[in-house]
Design a protein around this motif. Structure first.
Motif, PDB file in Angstrom:
ATOM      1  N   GLY A 159       8.017   0.589  44.756  1.00 60.95           N
ATOM      2  CA  GLY A 159       7.593  -0.428  43.815  1.00 60.95           C
ATOM      3  C   GLY A 159       6.861   0.132  42.615  1.00 60.95           C
ATOM      4  N   CYS A 160       6.985   1.441  42.399  1.00 65.31           N
ATOM      5  CA  CYS A 160       6.305   2.102  41.285  1.00 65.31           C
ATOM      6  C   CYS A 160       7.284   2.384  40.154  1.00 65.31           C
ATOM      7  CB  CYS A 160       5.690   3.423  41.738  1.00 65.31           C
ATOM      8  SG  CYS A 160       4.423   3.270  43.006  1.00 65.31           S
ATOM      9  N   PRO A 161       7.049   1.889  38.950  1.00 67.71           N
ATOM     10  CA  PRO A 161       7.875   2.310  37.818  1.00 67.71           C
ATOM     11  C   PRO A 161       7.644   3.789  37.529  1.00 67.71           C
ATOM     12  CG  PRO A 161       6.022   0.989  37.066  1.00 67.71           C
ATOM     13  CD  PRO A 161       6.000   0.945  38.563  1.00 67.71           C
ATOM     14  N   VAL A 162       8.606   4.416  36.860  1.00 69.67           N
ATOM     15  CA  VAL A 162       8.602   5.870  36.708  1.00 69.67           C
ATOM     16  C   VAL A 162       8.785   6.252  35.248  1.00 69.67           C
ATOM     17  CG1 VAL A 162       9.883   7.987  37.257  1.00 69.67           C
ATOM     18  CG2 VAL A 162       9.480   6.273  39.036  1.00 69.67           C
ATOM     19  N   VAL A 163       8.053   7.281  34.834  1.00 70.48           N
ATOM     20  CA  VAL A 163       8.317   7.951  33.562  1.00 70.48           C
ATOM     21  C   VAL A 163       8.634   9.405  33.886  1.00 70.48           C
ATOM     22  CG1 VAL A 163       7.457   8.635  31.287  1.00 70.48           C
ATOM     23  CG2 VAL A 163       6.803   6.417  32.268  1.00 70.48           C
TER      24      VAL A 163
END
Length: 532
Positions: A159-163
């Motif tokens: 559930g973590c967005p990523v860069v």
């Protein structure tokens, strides 16, 4: 003025195309803020699972284009890259299954027990995503450990967005894969910002310092990883940094194993250390082999097989120069013998000498590695197709060398059939009546266990299966934590536990409510309840 990022062909050293622009601090800030804004959209588990499966499907649909671009930037070859793409798609689908199943949430409920001394309140625990995750791509796996790779897949599953900070060796591949993942996100109703991509050294530094980044994953060199690790710890609010930095991956060949199958061991070792032109993090870089006639046969088989391996192109000229210099420096040590040069291959046909290298084997008496001194260089990873064979005259020298090794991803024991207990069919009886061969093998495994996260018997470390039981990690400097970056438990890195104490049922999140409305697997009062 914007700084261009060029895609370079490692076979020729020539620029292919302008792939992107280096991100300045403002561009990094925009990417992180877009990712942070996408966090709420990722909260729904079904949406995340659909997104991951769509990403896998798009990678497969565009496989021909992805493999072509990746090969042009890495020289890893269509065969190797086709397999890597399949692995990458499998990882994405595996994490989708993990999300659907829900066990990763680790829902644990202990009902109130006022009769206990001291009394126990009602406690209900599960795990929540940390927030925006920074992922630093690896050079040697442009797919499986880069933009669509395991760190990204596991973080998104949590559930973590990523860069992602793209690796400079494959910027065009990174751009293409990021576009496919964003397309998959938008098909599922997610904002494109759920997956950000930045290029450039300064962008990588700015990313680890950004206050909205809550954790980071890295695969690369000890020097680069340690710098980022220190930066993550030096922040006003330190964040977890999960780095895979370097590994020697020792192999111990017993005298009995050498007598039993010297040629097979030599050929297998050659195949493992030259796979991918020696550019695997689990390449066997140090081998302890007996200084006997059987050990000579192993070395002869190894040298013959390595000598028959054609020159290969490393990922970039910088790595090629470091490899050649590292081999030369090691070969210059007294008592070190070069069975094969492990240097540049000038006569490599159409390939440029700037990118092509020969595989090599270096040998040294194991006694020279048992004490601190100039031979410590041989206990450091040399990235590329070379391995050091340390010949031991006595078994005691094995332990002396192993005690000096840093942490590793893997450690391998090549044992004989008798040492493996192949003649024993009853495990209980074998444990009660161990013979000397089995005792020696058990002692060796005891010596190897503290050194690595994955122990192999009669296998080779190259090739890391994506499976729930897998562990890809090890003591420092192999990794900076005790977690794995391969397999479904990789999701644990991006989660934090939260417990609710004596909260009214109406105020609990659905995952923790009494009647289990989501049908999640749970552990209640010490008893496991499978998924409803």
């Amino acid at each position: 003025m914007p700084v261009p990022v060029w895609s370079v062909d490692p076979r020729t050293g020539q620029r292919r195309e302008r792939a992107a622009t280096e991100a300045d601090a403002a561009a990094v800030d925009r990417a992180v803020n877009a990712a942070h804004a996408a966090s709420a959209a990722l909260a729904d588990r079904a949406t995340r699972a659909t997104f991951l499966r769509a990403a896998a499907a798009l990678l497969e649909e565009e496989a021909e284009a992805v493999v072509a671009v990746a090969d042009a930037e890495t020289a890893l070859g269509p065969g190797r890259l086709t397999g890597e793409l399949a692995r990458t798609a499998y990882q994405l689908r595996s994490f989708a299954d993990v999300v659907d199943e829900g066990e990763y949430l680790d829902v644990t409920i202990d009902h109130a027990a006022p009769e206990l001394i001291p009394p126990r309140p009602d406690l209900r625990r599960y795990k929540l995503p940390l927030g925006v995750v920074a992922v630093y791509s690896a050079s040697n796996f442009p797919l499986a450990f880069s933009v669509p790779g395991g760190d990204t897949a596991s973080a998104l599953a949590a559930g973590c967005p990523v860069v992602v900070k793209a690796h400079p060796d494959h910027p065009a591949t990174s751009e293409l894969c990021a576009a496919l993942l964003r397309r998959a996100a938008e098909r599922g109703g997610l904002p494109a910002g759920v997956l950000g991509l930045v290029h450039g050294f300064d962008a990588g530094v700015a990313l680890i310092d950004h206050p909205l980044v809550r954790a980071a994953g890295f695969t690369g060199s000890v020097r680069g990883g340690r710098a980022l690790y220190d930066a993550a710890a030096a922040r006003p609010h330190p964040i977890p940094f999960y780095g895979e930095l370097g590994s020697l991956n020792p192999v111990v060949i017993t005298e009995a194993a050498a007598r039993e199958r010297a040629e097979t061991i030599g050929e297998g070792l050659a195949g493992s250390m030259t796979l991918g032109v020696g550019q695997f993090c689990v390449k066997p870089g140090l081998v302890l082999a007996p200084a006997t006639e059987a050990g000579d046969r192993v070395l002869a088989s190894l040298t013959e097989a390595v000598g028959a391996t054609p020159p290969g192109v490393l990922l970039d000229a910088r790595m090629r120069d470091a490899f050649v210099a590292g081999v030369r420096k090691r070969a210059a040590l007294p008592e070190v013998r070069a069975g094969l040069p492990g240097e540049g291959a000038a006569e490599s046909g159409p390939r440029s000498p700037d990118g092509s290298v020969r595989a090599g084997v270096l040998t040294v008496p194991a006694a020279y590695l048992a004490a601190e001194g100039p031979y410590d260089l041989l206990l450091e990873e040399c990235f590329g197709p070379v391995t050091v064979v340390a010949r031991y005259a006595r078994e005691e020298e094995i332990g002396a060398v192993l005690r000096r090794l840093p942490g590793n991803l893997t450690a391998t024991a090549q044992l004989s059939a008798a040492e493996c207990g192949a003649d024993e069919t009853d495990g209980a009886q074998a444990a009660e009546e161990p013979d000397e061969a089995r005792r020696r093998a058990a002692r060796l495994l005891e010596q190897l266990t503290p050194l690595a996260g994955r122990l192999l018997v009669n296998g080779w470390p190259t090739g890391v299966a994506v499976a729930p039981a897998q562990h890809h990690g090890g003591p420092y400097p192999a990794t900076t934590s005790t977690t794995t970056s391969v397999g479904t438990r990789a999701i644990d890195r991006w989660l934090r536990p939260v417990v609710y104490q004596d909260a009214p049922p109406a105020l609990l999140p659905p995952e923790l409510r009494p009647h289990n409305p989501l049908g999640l697997p749970r552990r209640v009062d010490g008893r496991f309840e499978p998924r409803a």
